[in-house]
Design a protein around this motif. Structure first.
Motif, short mmCIF file in Angstrom:
data_model
loop_
_atom_site.label_atom_id
_atom_site.label_comp_id
_atom_site.label_asym_id
_atom_site.label_seq_id
_atom_site.Cartn_x
_atom_site.Cartn_y
_atom_site.Cartn_z
N ALA A 222 3.99 6.77 86.03
CA ALA A 222 3.50 8.16 86.01
C ALA A 222 4.51 9.12 85.39
O ALA A 222 4.16 9.96 84.57
CB ALA A 222 3.15 8.60 87.43
N ARG A 223 5.78 8.96 85.75
CA ARG A 223 6.79 9.89 85.25
C ARG A 223 6.99 9.76 83.76
O ARG A 223 7.02 10.74 83.03
CB ARG A 223 8.10 9.60 85.95
N ARG A 224 7.11 8.50 83.34
CA ARG A 224 7.38 8.22 81.92
C ARG A 224 6.22 8.65 81.02
O ARG A 224 6.42 9.06 79.90
CB ARG A 224 7.58 6.70 81.76
N SER A 225 5.00 8.49 81.54
CA SER A 225 3.86 8.71 80.67
C SER A 225 3.18 10.05 80.94
O SER A 225 2.09 10.30 80.45
CB SER A 225 2.86 7.57 80.83
N ARG A 226 3.87 10.91 81.70
CA ARG A 226 3.27 12.19 82.06
C ARG A 226 2.77 12.95 80.83
O ARG A 226 3.52 13.13 79.87
CB ARG A 226 4.29 13.07 82.79
N GLY A 227 1.51 13.35 80.86
CA GLY A 227 0.96 14.14 79.77
C GLY A 227 0.39 13.32 78.63
O GLY A 227 -0.42 13.83 77.85
N PHE A 643 10.68 18.79 73.14
CA PHE A 643 9.32 19.22 72.83
C PHE A 643 8.42 17.99 72.89
O PHE A 643 8.72 16.98 72.28
CB PHE A 643 9.28 19.83 71.42
N PRO A 644 7.31 18.06 73.66
CA PRO A 644 6.54 16.82 73.86
C PRO A 644 5.99 16.26 72.54
O PRO A 644 5.27 16.98 71.83
CB PRO A 644 5.39 17.26 74.78
N PRO A 645 6.31 15.03 72.23
CA PRO A 645 5.85 14.45 70.97
C PRO A 645 4.33 14.47 70.84
O PRO A 645 3.81 14.54 69.75
CB PRO A 645 6.38 13.01 71.01
N TYR A 646 3.62 14.46 71.98
CA TYR A 646 2.16 14.49 71.85
C TYR A 646 1.64 15.87 71.45
O TYR A 646 0.47 16.04 71.20
CB TYR A 646 1.47 13.97 73.13
N HIS A 647 2.51 16.88 71.39
CA HIS A 647 2.14 18.14 70.77
C HIS A 647 2.68 18.21 69.33
O HIS A 647 2.43 19.18 68.62
CB HIS A 647 2.68 19.34 71.55
#
Ligand code: NAD
Length: 699
Positions: A222-227, A643-647
């Protein structure tokens, strides 16, 4: 038939080999070649077994990235894998290098897999926001031990041949020549008249699976894959392998794959991947320029940064001479480096021999003459112009001709530092991030007089020491820290306007940053920004934004290191606890500033106030020429600031929101909060007027 995939028969064994340099990517020609050649060999009465192998440095290492984002070309990989799954003769994949993504999926469509010991197998699709969509999520758990299969699909991390053998993914490790080993294996199968195992016929072995297996697994990541969107889809696909018959599972995999494909996350992660590759490409560069040789490195200052910087070079096997002011400072610095290495060894990621090997490459000194042979010297002393100038004057006197002289300054004017020497062409910035042995980002600052070959040298060196190098120009804070200013400023103002540190941090954390700006301030030390601000004229900064941080520092609340900052910290615990004293300080300062506090600051406003300054400042940086392309700015923020890579980085995120919407918000904020910090960059206006976005400037 095409010559990218060719067939050569040896007695009654067909050897089909792929030759598509550099990594045998599964381009359309490769897919056609495999499908047709396997079908032809299968139909050939003289053939009793088929080997699929690759020439060059690796087995098929994945999809052809040049086909990304384009309409699909026939045949699709899933179709190819299903076609080879049906052969009537043993089909053996012979693996060397990296069988990644589609490459592994092809191998799993074969009846057997043999590999050399150095081979790696993996499904890295999740790192691009996808899942293995050519049967990988269905076959891997049907052949490998469930936990290993799930880990591979969800983490994207590869496993070595030996582990793959133990897990059941490969059938044999071949010593010596791969093809000879594969032929011997094929001959054994022919002699035995072995039956044809097909992974698609297997069921997942769930005999040892506890009832709460997936629930526990989800909690564990959960922590690693948050978001992130894709990891959960990967898990669902593996669940389908357990719960559904093979063909139904394939359909489910396809649906989940399409969901991933359609998610903004996969586009952002693919952008991140290409952005990183683009960053090492220096724009407008003369290809005939040759880099200089870097065989040894000198470092000045063995503090927080100097020690970490040294470790990068030691890890790459490059000897380092590190200079400090006195023996005490040396002992302290070297002690920390050794402690870091020993901690890594304790975690099993390094042997003690390797620790001693690295330490053996490090020579401490207090004498500048010992730097005379260094090819590159990096200064990491206090952030003070006078100290830096003294250091560079000394370096100019001792460094050999052609040595590159670099500064790790965060903000100072590198042109002025270069002008302290008689060789400004050899001076540039190498801005490492803390902790320097871990953070991947390296801002490479191209000063006005830096010679192109010096710049090229450090761009290449960045790769060698496993950093992502991004070239920036000389401006206050370069790319990353220049943008950070607005982020911190707005957090400071939002506190005065009525948002609590907890609310600000929660909004930013929930949006995707690893921590909010105030918790980050506490971690880094609020005094660092405070001391920095003392070095510049006060009118550089917003008159109110730093009231709270200034009060914190003046009250001895420097952050985690003093047990209190914007939050309270119990001894030995880094969990921030709200502190009523801080609230009182904020209210006092708001009153002094004449700011009326509001109850209704929304999380949405907090995110926009903190993130939009990044976009606007990024646009100014671009139009002023201090970054070569928007994607470089994204690389800086994803690799240096969390900065979140998924953004996809601030500039990619702006395109995702729509530049016209960004402009509108900037104009609203200008109307509400004034022009000084919110005036939209002319570049944004221009792009909107032309109906373009930032990505149109990426090359
Ligand atoms: P630090 O105080 O931890 O270390 C500086 C070291 O330099 C000290 O060990 C000091 O003894 C030594 N030193 C000072 N003057 C010297 C001289 N004349 N000759 C030899 N050694 C000298 O500081 P730091 O955090 O490592 O920062 C160093 C540089 O890196 C600064 O320019 C800073 O802005 C920059 N930087 C820091 C960070 C960070 O997060 N700490 C990040 C990026 C860049």
């Amino acid at each position: 038939m095409n010559n990218i995939v060719s067939r050569k028969d040896q007695n009654n064994i067909a050897i089909i080999s792929v030759n598509n340099p550099p990594v045998n990517a599964l381009s359309q020609a490769v897919r056609i070649g495999i499908k047709d050649n396997v079908a032809a060999a299968d139909a050939d009465n003289n053939i009793k077994a088929i080997i699929l192998c690759c020439e060059g440095r690796t087995f098929m290492a994945g999809a052809d990235i040049t086909e990304f984002g384009k309409p699909p070309l026939d045949p699709w990989l899933p179709e190819v894998v299903e076609s080879i799954d049906k052969t009537s003769k043993p089909l053996i994949a012979a693996i060397h290098g990296t069988a990644f993504g589609g490459g592994l999926e092809v191998a799993l469509g074969c009846n057997y897999r043999v590999a050399i010991a150095s081979a790696l197998v993996g499904t890295p699709e999740v790192k691009l926001g996808l899942l293995p969509g050519a049967g990988g999520t269905q076959r891997l758990p049907r052949v490998a031990e469930l936990k290993t299969a799930l880990d591979m699909v969800v983490s994207g991390n590869p496993v070595k041949a030996e582990k793959a053998l133990k897990a059941g993914i490969i059938d044999r490790i071949v010593d010596g020549d791969l093809l000879e080993g594969a032929i011997a294996f094929a001959n054994e199968l022919i002699a035995e008249g072995a039956s044809l195992p097909r992974i698609s016929d297997n069921n997942v072995d769930t005999s040892a699976m506890p009832d709460d297996f997936f629930a526990t697994y989800r909690k564990g990541i959960a922590r690693r894959s948050r978001g992130y969107f894709a990891p959960e889809k990967c898990i669902q696909a593996v669940e389908a392998a357990i719960n559904l018959p093979f063909n139904e599972g394939l359909k489910r995999e396809r649906e989940l794959f399409m969901e991933c494909m359609a998610s903004p996350h996969s586009k952002a992660l693919q952008h991140a991947f290409f952005a990183e590759r683009a960053a090492s490409n220096i724009k407008g560069f003369d290809k005939s320029i040759a880099p200089r040789d870097i065989k040894s490195v000198g470092i000045i200052g063995a503090g927080t940064m100097g020690g970490g910087i040294a470790m990068n070079f030691l890890n790459a096997g490059i000897p380092v001479t590190i200079l400090e002011m006195n023996q005490d400072a040396i002992d302290r610095g070297l002690g920390i480096i050794r402690k870091n290495y020993e901690a890594t060894a304790k975690k099993g990621r390094m042997t003690m021999e390797q620790v001693e090997g690295a330490m053996g490459l490090l020579s401490p000194t207090t004498n500048y003459d010992d730097l005379a042979n260094a090819d590159l010297i990096i200064e990491a002393v206090f952030e003070n112009m006078d100290v830096k100038k003294q250091v560079f004057t000394k370096l100019d006197a001792v460094a050999k001709k052609g040595a590159i002289l670099a500064t790790n300054t965060s903000y100072l004017d590198i042109n002025a530092i270069a002008d302290m020497t008689n060789r400004p062409q050899d001076v540039l910035g190498l801005h490492f991030f803390s902790p320097a042995n871990i953070m991947r980002l390296l801002e490479i600052v191209n000063a006005d007089k830096t010679a192109p070959d010096a710049l090229l040298t450090v761009v290449k060196l960045a790769k060698k020491i496993k950093k992502v190098g991004v070239v920036a120009g000389v401006c206050h804070g370069f790319i990353g820290n220049r943008m950070l200013e607005g982020y911190g400023r707005e957090a400071g103002l939002l506190m005065l306007e009525g948002a609590s540190p907890q609310q600000i941090d929660a909004a930013i954390f929930n949006w995707g940053m690893p921590m909010g700006p105030l918790a980050m301030g506490d971690m880094a030390g609020i005094d660092i920004g405070y001391m920095l601000r003392q070095q510049f004229p006060a009118d550089r900064f917003d008159e109110h934004a730093y009231r709270v941080p200034n009060r914190m520092v003046e009250a001895g609340r420097k952050g985690q290191k003093t047990g209190k900052g914007y939050y309270l910290y119990e001894a030995g615990n880094r969990t921030p606890q709200p502190d009523p004293e801080v609230e009182a300080i904020i209210i006092e300062e708001a009153a002094k500033a004449g700011i009326t506090r509001r109850e209704n600051i929304s999380d949405e406003e907090i995110v926009a106030r903190c993130i939009y300054p990044l976009i606007n400042e990024g646009a100014y940086i671009l139009e002023e020429g201090f970054a070569a392309r928007p994607s470089d700015i994204d690389v800086v923020w994803m690799n240096g600031y969390g900065f979140p890579p998924y953004h996809g980085g601030p500039m990619f995120y702006a395109d995702h929101i729509g530049l016209e919407n960004v402009l509108k918000t900037l104009e609203d904020f200008t109307a509400k909060f004034g022009e000084r910090w919110w005036k939209p960059a002319p570049l944004i206006k221009k792009l909107v007027a032309e109906g373009k976005n930032f990505s149109s400037l990426n090359r």
